[in-house]
Design an enzyme around this catalytic site. Sequence first.
Site, short mmCIF file in Angstrom:
data_model
loop_
_atom_site.label_atom_id
_atom_site.label_comp_id
_atom_site.label_asym_id
_atom_site.label_seq_id
_atom_site.Cartn_x
_atom_site.Cartn_y
_atom_site.Cartn_z
N ASP A 16 0.81 -1.22 0.00
CA ASP A 16 0.00 0.00 0.00
C ASP A 16 0.85 1.28 0.00
O ASP A 16 0.65 2.18 0.83
CB ASP A 16 -0.91 0.03 1.25
CG ASP A 16 -1.75 -1.24 1.41
OD1 ASP A 16 -2.14 -1.82 0.40
OD2 ASP A 16 -1.99 -1.62 2.58
N GLU A 223 -11.35 0.03 -3.65
CA GLU A 223 -10.57 0.58 -2.52
C GLU A 223 -9.35 1.31 -3.06
O GLU A 223 -9.11 1.36 -4.27
CB GLU A 223 -10.15 -0.53 -1.55
CG GLU A 223 -9.21 -1.56 -2.17
CD GLU A 223 -8.90 -2.74 -1.25
OE1 GLU A 223 -9.40 -2.79 -0.12
OE2 GLU A 223 -8.14 -3.63 -1.68
O1 FUB Z 1 -3.31 -3.59 3.34
C1 FUB Z 1 -4.63 -3.79 3.78
C2 FUB Z 1 -5.60 -3.46 2.70
O2 FUB Z 1 -5.32 -4.24 1.54
C3 FUB Z 1 -5.53 -2.04 2.18
O3 FUB Z 1 -6.12 -1.11 3.02
C4 FUB Z 1 -6.18 -2.22 0.87
O4 FUB Z 1 -6.05 -1.13 0.00
C5 FUB Z 1 -5.52 -3.48 0.37
O5 FUB Z 1 -4.27 -3.22 -0.22
#
Ligand code: FUB
Length: 324
Positions: A16, A223
């Site tokens: 991320d 996301e």
């Molecule tokens: O790293 C945890 C979660 O996985 C992140 O918040 C999302 O964007 C995905 O990468």
Amino acid sequence: MTKPNKPIVTHIYTADPSAHVFEGKLYIYPSHDLEHDRPSNDNGDQYAMEDYHVLSMDDVSAACEDHGEVLHVKDIPWASKQLWAPDAAYKNGKYYLVFPARDHENIFRIGVATSSSPAGPFKAEDNYIPGSFSIDPAVFIDNDEKAYVYFGGLWGGQLEKWQTGSFNPDAEGPAPTEPALGPQVAELSEDMLTFKEEPKEISIVDEDGHPILAGDEDRRFFEGPWVHQYNGLYYLSYSTGTTHKIVYAVSENPLGPFVFKGTILKPVIGWTTHHSIVEFKGKWYLFYHDSSLSKGLNHQRSVKFTELTYNEDGTIQTIDPYPE
Ligand code: FUB
């Protein structure tokens, strides 16, 4: 030496990545993935991160420095677990780490921690941002110095559960034929510690102005929103989750509506894909992660980067994460 399309560090797992240029260097604010063999599920319990590290590079070909642990969940009074994808911003002579975590009621919230240095350490505020929810905050500071935070994520990121304005643990997402949920945006107050206003949903539409539908999994928001500016336009990029792409949409206004344009990054090894885009020394870079170093373990990811190229019309060339 750091190389494109290779993990920028291999002594820890990182994911991320939010990349920024601060004080003439590239700083990367990743999640810090932990090695464990607990079971995985759609709620994302396997992403059990407990702290943040800050990474930096003097140049894209220089070695990547790990500045060590800069914040731990035990030092965040409001948080209980799962320090997920963070971002950082500079304003008022200070550095702000903006991050999601579950509160003591198991609800994802977004908090802020501050430092006098981009390399930390960061000191967390006592409480999360009032009115904050869900995950994956990304801060964008506009030319007029207004700071916006974009955020949101489906499934474990709980965005579906806030459709009525309060948390409903049983709420599901819209039907496939309904408009998809967009990311949320809120302007931040001058001190960067509160929302100036209630968050609003961003609209993502197709070339004809019709909302992208929830069943359109190749294009709908899942996301990891990120906003950057190029040639006076605002680019909103994000993960499509279930179809594992990084895609983008463009607007003349930081609050949208954003018109869907195409794919930036094809699927990587591992379930999640998450990115940031940054200009450094006259070139543009995509920072992303994959699970190649852990041989495909979804929760043990590694940050990588590669150059990003715009076409003359402002569209972005699609990147293959595994070029020949
Ligand atoms: O790293 C945890 C979660 O996985 C992140 O918040 C999302 O964007 C995905 O990468």
